[in-house]
Write an enzyme that holds these catalytic residues in place. Sequence first.
Site, PDB file in Angstrom:
ATOM      1  N   THR A 131       0.822  -1.188   0.077  1.00 19.32           N
ATOM      2  CA  THR A 131       0.027  -0.046   0.046  1.00 19.32           C
ATOM      3  C   THR A 131       0.788   1.357   0.055  1.00 19.32           C
ATOM      4  O   THR A 131       0.167   2.542  -0.145  1.00 19.32           O
ATOM      5  CB  THR A 131      -0.936  -0.026   1.234  1.00 19.32           C
ATOM      6  OG1 THR A 131      -0.203  -0.347   2.476  1.00 19.32           O
ATOM      7  CG2 THR A 131      -2.030  -1.098   1.115  1.00 19.32           C
ATOM      8  N   LYS A 169       0.935  10.035  -5.208  1.00 21.36           N
ATOM      9  CA  LYS A 169       1.301   8.994  -6.089  1.00 21.36           C
ATOM     10  C   LYS A 169       0.734   7.533  -5.669  1.00 21.36           C
ATOM     11  O   LYS A 169       0.188   7.131  -6.380  1.00 21.36           O
ATOM     12  CB  LYS A 169       2.742   8.886  -6.296  1.00 21.36           C
ATOM     13  CG  LYS A 169       3.303   8.058  -7.371  1.00 21.36           C
ATOM     14  CD  LYS A 169       4.793   8.414  -7.707  1.00 21.36           C
ATOM     15  CE  LYS A 169       5.152   7.707  -9.033  1.00 21.36           C
ATOM     16  NZ  LYS A 169       6.632   7.861  -9.235  1.00 21.36           N
ATOM     17  N   VAL A 211      -7.224   4.841   2.304  1.00 21.46           N
ATOM     18  CA  VAL A 211      -7.598   4.914   1.018  1.00 21.46           C
ATOM     19  C   VAL A 211      -7.598   3.512   0.392  1.00 21.46           C
ATOM     20  O   VAL A 211      -7.945   3.109  -0.854  1.00 21.46           O
ATOM     21  CB  VAL A 211      -6.670   5.632  -0.009  1.00 21.46           C
ATOM     22  CG1 VAL A 211      -5.068   5.561   0.163  1.00 21.46           C
ATOM     23  CG2 VAL A 211      -7.078   6.122  -1.206  1.00 21.46           C
ATOM     24  N   GLY A 212      -7.068   2.331   0.861  1.00 25.40           N
ATOM     25  CA  GLY A 212      -6.689   1.176   0.407  1.00 25.40           C
ATOM     26  C   GLY A 212      -8.116   0.262  -0.070  1.00 25.40           C
ATOM     27  O   GLY A 212      -7.976  -0.406  -1.136  1.00 25.40           O
ATOM     28  N   GLU A 213      -9.087   0.369   0.785  1.00 24.81           N
ATOM     29  CA  GLU A 213     -10.401  -0.203   0.328  1.00 24.81           C
ATOM     30  C   GLU A 213     -11.336   0.542  -0.275  1.00 24.81           C
ATOM     31  O   GLU A 213     -12.115   0.011  -1.064  1.00 24.81           O
ATOM     32  CB  GLU A 213     -10.876  -0.945   1.743  1.00 24.81           C
ATOM     33  CG  GLU A 213      -9.535  -1.696   2.322  1.00 24.81           C
ATOM     34  CD  GLU A 213     -10.245  -2.504   3.527  1.00 24.81           C
ATOM     35  OE1 GLU A 213     -10.896  -3.503   3.321  1.00 24.81           O
ATOM     36  OE2 GLU A 213      -9.688  -2.182   4.731  1.00 24.81           O
TER      37      GLU A 213
END
Length: 710
Positions: free
Chosen positions: A469, A603, A673-675
């Site tokens: 991540t 990014k 923000v990962g999911e």
Amino acid sequence: MSQVIGKNVSRKDGRAKVTGTATYAAEHPIPGLVHGYLVTASIAKGRIKSIDTRAAEEIPGVIAVFTHKNAPPICPPTNNFITSKIYEARLPLSDDTVHYGGQIIGLVVADTFERARHGAHQVKVEYDIQPPVVEAKNATFQEAPSMFGESFTFEKGQFATGDFTAGMADAAATVEATYTTPTELHAPMEPHAIIAQWQGDSLSVYEPSQWVMGSQRTYAELCDIPVKKVRIITPYIGGAFGCKGFPWSHAILCVAAARQLQRPLKLVLSRRQMTANTGHRSQTEQRIRLAANAEGILSAIAHEVKSCTSPVEVFTEPCTNITPVMYAAPTMQLNQELAVLNVGTPTFMRAPGENPGMWALESAMDELAWALNLDPVELRLKNETKEHQRKGLPFSAKHFADCLQMGAQQFGWKDRPMQTRALTREGQLIGWGMAAATFPALRGQASVKVRLLPDGTVHILTAANDMGTGAYTMIAVTAAEALGVPVDNVRVELGDSQLPDGGMAGGSMMTASIAPAVMEACQEVLKTANCTTASAAFDALRQSGREAFEATASTAPGDEGKKWAFQSWGAHFCEVAVDEEIGRLRVTRWVSVMDIGRVMNGKTAASQVRGAVIMGIGQALMEACHFDPDIGYPVVYDLATYHFPAHADIPRIEVTFVGKPDLNFNPAGARGVGEIGITGVAAAVANAVYHATGKRLRNLPLTPEKLTNQ
């Protein structure tokens, strides 16, 4: 304003990964290493009548064969998420009962991997077979038990105790539909693997773990040794998505066998074994009922869900959690049912509950918009809720409307025809679709040590981890900002239980948990140096002749959760092209706008959303795991038979962030923000397909036979 935070910073760990110097679990060079290979059940339900290991034991190089008859000792853990947690409540090799196809029934240990595998294939097993229940249509569903203390039954409004359909009778438009999702597999690039090494009564575990300290406590309980006697080492994880948070049965067995043999033991699962033994997302069936007046204001929402679990563990796919946060309605009914199948244990998978839940809800909202002849964006704006309807708390720093409006503008949504089959290009039907995205903002306790070194560099140490991540980079960026030093001068060390507790990489909480601790530790190290700037501290350090200035800080949530509900938001817009003659569906354009609080690294954050969208497109078009109805084993068994997108299937994905900090949530103002990026993706695709073809598809995946004219 930020000098580093929010900018596009390349990954600190990128070079190590592309050059092969990053060491994953199975790659640690341990002297005297021996190898294990699992023996798994070829039936879905029954008992082991006999198990003959003699042929395996006679193979040169085979050291031991473990079955339920000579299982190494394992202590039952507390298994309560706080003290310890394992994925399957039943410990491996507990008895002769088989609960699902592919269940572990033995372990062969040899001096080479090849000999261990050959030995496993020589173990002969006879069963007393019982009829399994493998398909949900044959299962008995009952009310799902609560999860994390929250019931899956919720009702509000004047029809809560009466007839819900009466509340829909006076509506100008209603939707009543059932949406399904199949079983989905994790399929991370790095397979599940572990090396267990005992040195006396101390244990070292090399294993991909999303929760370093949780694994440490769990293995300590399983082995009945003090926590300090266990060391977890996991500097790199090759993908996880929720399937590497806690020990699975193969890892527990490996640790116990290594202890009995007093040899370091490596166990790497095959892809086929992973499909049965390391979790999946349960299939779901969801019935949605919506009612609205002529202006599009919702008067009633009902969300009923069925999912499935395993005989050896209770896990409910919590689809209804999203319903009270998305759209306001005076009448709401939520409930969930669960059935037991003779299949492996389902578990957390990227946006557990939120992902399939948003597939159903956002599809139904699109159907309602068409029924009302209303723009789907406008319908969502009209029904946006300002509070969590279950918790009764206002949302903090909510910019959902901004996501909808910015996404519509970037995509050119105003030019969308309000008729189906109205757009064509090169003989193909073109459709535009959209859906909302959401995921709760979670945060846990985290600790970080910061060291200032005489060469002008900063060393950050924490037992947090990076499963791809970008945590290495995010931590470096946060420290660089806090201390006013270049990112290149910050070295980050992660994934070792000997370091301060960095919390869990799950539930999209790593950034929100660790960033405040990094900020606090940086301030503490300046206090230790009795300086206000890092440059002054480095000068003082060199003059002092000391090895380093260092400080450790810990942060945790306060009482803010009693005042606010914390949630992240987003919107997806997509274009599809459909060739009805051959059932070919391609996603040709994509725009996502996300409200995740403060963006720590533009990014890697955008990369996370793109990866989630790609995963969601795979869910929409391809992914499905089917089980053999007789033996209960997945009929997909590797990365060739389990279909997922290649680069050629994916268009350019434009990602934008609202970028407004949520300082009520934490001092960094950052949420996860990962999911969130995968939620709503499948619905956006299906909604675009309807716009293109006029066909409403409610069952994932959207495979070619569902699209043809026939």
